[in-house]
Design a protein around this motif. Sequence first.
Motif, PDB file in Angstrom:
ATOM      1  N   PRO A 256       0.816  -1.218   0.000  1.00  0.00           N
ATOM      2  CA  PRO A 256       0.000   0.000   0.000  1.00  0.00           C
ATOM      3  C   PRO A 256       0.850   1.268   0.000  1.00  0.00           C
ATOM      4  O   PRO A 256       0.683   2.153   0.857  1.00  0.00           O
ATOM      5  CB  PRO A 256      -0.820  -0.148   1.289  1.00  0.00           C
ATOM      6  N   CYS A 257       1.753   1.381  -0.961  1.00  0.00           N
ATOM      7  CA  CYS A 257       2.738   2.460  -0.919  1.00  0.00           C
ATOM      8  C   CYS A 257       2.138   3.837  -1.183  1.00  0.00           C
ATOM      9  O   CYS A 257       2.758   4.848  -0.857  1.00  0.00           O
ATOM     10  CB  CYS A 257       3.886   2.170  -1.880  1.00  0.00           C
ATOM     11  N   ASP A 258       0.938   3.903  -1.759  1.00  0.00           N
ATOM     12  CA  ASP A 258       0.311   5.196  -2.023  1.00  0.00           C
ATOM     13  C   ASP A 258      -0.714   5.565  -0.948  1.00  0.00           C
ATOM     14  O   ASP A 258      -1.477   6.527  -1.120  1.00  0.00           O
ATOM     15  CB  ASP A 258      -0.350   5.194  -3.403  1.00  0.00           C
ATOM     16  N   ASP A 259      -0.695   4.860   0.180  1.00  0.00           N
ATOM     17  CA  ASP A 259      -1.645   5.083   1.271  1.00  0.00           C
ATOM     18  C   ASP A 259      -0.899   5.709   2.448  1.00  0.00           C
ATOM     19  O   ASP A 259      -0.064   5.071   3.076  1.00  0.00           O
ATOM     20  CB  ASP A 259      -2.277   3.749   1.671  1.00  0.00           C
ATOM     21  N   ASP A 260      -1.213   6.968   2.767  1.00  0.00           N
ATOM     22  CA  ASP A 260      -0.513   7.657   3.849  1.00  0.00           C
ATOM     23  C   ASP A 260      -0.811   7.077   5.222  1.00  0.00           C
ATOM     24  O   ASP A 260      -0.096   7.373   6.188  1.00  0.00           O
ATOM     25  CB  ASP A 260      -0.865   9.148   3.846  1.00  0.00           C
ATOM     26  N   SER A 261      -1.861   6.279   5.333  1.00  0.00           N
ATOM     27  CA  SER A 261      -2.167   5.659   6.627  1.00  0.00           C
ATOM     28  C   SER A 261      -1.415   4.355   6.835  1.00  0.00           C
ATOM     29  O   SER A 261      -1.485   3.760   7.917  1.00  0.00           O
ATOM     30  CB  SER A 261      -3.673   5.404   6.747  1.00  0.00           C
TER      31      SER A 261
END
Length: 232
Positions: free
Chosen positions: A37-42
């Motif tokens: 999930p590299c594009d998920d800031d959480s």
Amino acid sequence: MTTYVLIHGAASGSWYWHLLEAELRARGHDVVAPDLPCDDDSAGLSEYADAVVEAVGDRTGLVVVAQSLGGFTAPLVCERVPVELLVLLTAMIPSPGETAGDWWAATGWERARRERDERDGRAPDDDIALFLHDVPPALAAEAGRRGRDQSATPFTEPWPLTSWPAVPTRFLLCRDDRFFPAEFTRRVVRERLGIVPDEMDGGHAVALARPRELADRLEAYTRPGTASGPGR
């Protein structure tokens, strides 16, 4: 049958491994190559490890292969599922409590990279020349189109383990890697893992440039008597 668990690096995805995956499957192996999930800031390192563990499921005979930033995630996976071998491929090697953001200064990467750029006469902002110089042009262009946004979150979290996992570990260095220069990587592997890295030709994106040769090297690691490293 070996199950290869392939962990990609920053701003990347499972597509990076597709040629290597085809090679390994053609040889009778199972392959797990999840999208982190590299594009998920959480999502941080724990969530990255969650994604891998969920993809593995109840598979056994695991060989974990981690590229670049994947080196921060792979040891966490090794603490949660039974792994027979960990292979770090042109990867970052974390120390306990270190963030991936601090890793660059702690290892002396910036100076090593600058010296390599100057020696090669290369502009530091030329990503094709840096990462994909030995990848066929059409494939390199496709890799550029498939790049993903990379959240800063996993770069800010301290690596949570207190020591390297008790898993046999190998490091496979690519001699033509311009992002992690070979002389720099040899030193970091020696200092952080206490082993001598194995070496092959190829750059940072070796799974795209030399998938068959890489598959040969990974298969060779599963032969009796080849595993070594801090977890042995």
